[in-house]
Design a protein around this motif. Structure first.
Motif, PDB file in Angstrom:
ATOM      1  N   CYS A  78      43.879 -39.876  18.593  1.00  9.19           N
ATOM      2  CA  CYS A  78      44.504 -39.365  19.812  1.00  9.19           C
ATOM      3  C   CYS A  78      43.976 -37.964  20.127  1.00  9.19           C
ATOM      4  N   CYS A  80      45.697 -35.492  20.637  1.00  9.51           N
ATOM      5  CA  CYS A  80      46.508 -34.500  19.925  1.00  9.51           C
ATOM      6  C   CYS A  80      46.062 -34.345  18.478  1.00  9.51           C
ATOM      7  N   GLU A  82      46.188 -36.875  16.177  1.00 11.25           N
ATOM      8  CA  GLU A  82      46.808 -37.876  15.322  1.00 11.25           C
ATOM      9  C   GLU A  82      45.884 -39.093  15.206  1.00 11.25           C
ATOM     10  N   CYS A  91      50.243 -43.400  20.936  1.00  7.31           N
ATOM     11  CA  CYS A  91      50.334 -42.435  19.847  1.00  7.31           C
ATOM     12  C   CYS A  91      51.795 -42.198  19.480  1.00  7.31           C
ATOM     13  N   HIS A  93      52.847 -39.783  17.775  1.00  2.27           N
ATOM     14  CA  HIS A  93      53.087 -38.349  17.664  1.00  2.27           C
ATOM     15  C   HIS A  93      53.425 -37.730  19.009  1.00  2.27           C
ATOM     16  N   CYS A  94      52.604 -38.043  20.039  1.00  2.79           N
ATOM     17  CA  CYS A  94      52.794 -37.397  21.338  1.00  2.79           C
ATOM     18  C   CYS A  94      53.085 -38.393  22.458  1.00  2.79           C
TER      19      CYS A  94
END
Ligand SMILES: [Zn+2]
Length: 101
Positions: A78, A80, A82, A91, A93-94
């Motif tokens: 990703c 970000c 991740e 994702c 995470h985000c």
């Protein structure tokens, strides 16, 4: 005519030839009839082969085949940072979606 590659079975050979044709590359499956009639030949002698009509299409055909051989992508990074695994398209995470390419 030029031999592109050998396929592990006729179903895959047909799939590859269809994919090549859909890209505008004239392709055919050889040995399919031989394989059906074979009994005397060792198995590796009657695997279907993909042949293309025009040698100029070879680089494009090889690139397409390499793509077809690849297993589906189950791992991507990703924006970000991740690393997303396990076939998820978002994702964790985000929340960003997997890039299209
Ligand atoms: Zn992310």
């Amino acid at each position: 005519m030029r031999r592109l590659d050998q396929a592990p079975n006729l179903a895959i050979a047909t799939l590859w030839a269809d994919a090549l044709r859909s890209q505008g590359i004239a392709a055919s499956v050889q040995r399919e009839f031989l394989a059906a009639a074979a009994g005397q030949l060792p198995p590796d002698q009657c695997l279907p082969e993909i042949w293309i009509d025009d040698d100029e299409h070879l680089p494009q055909a090889e690139a397409l085949l390499a793509e077809l051989r690849q297993p589906p992508q189950h791992r991507w990074q990703c924006a970000c940072g991740e690393l997303v695994e396990g076939g998820f398209e978002q994702c964790w995470h985000c929340g960003a979606m997997m890039p299209a390419d």
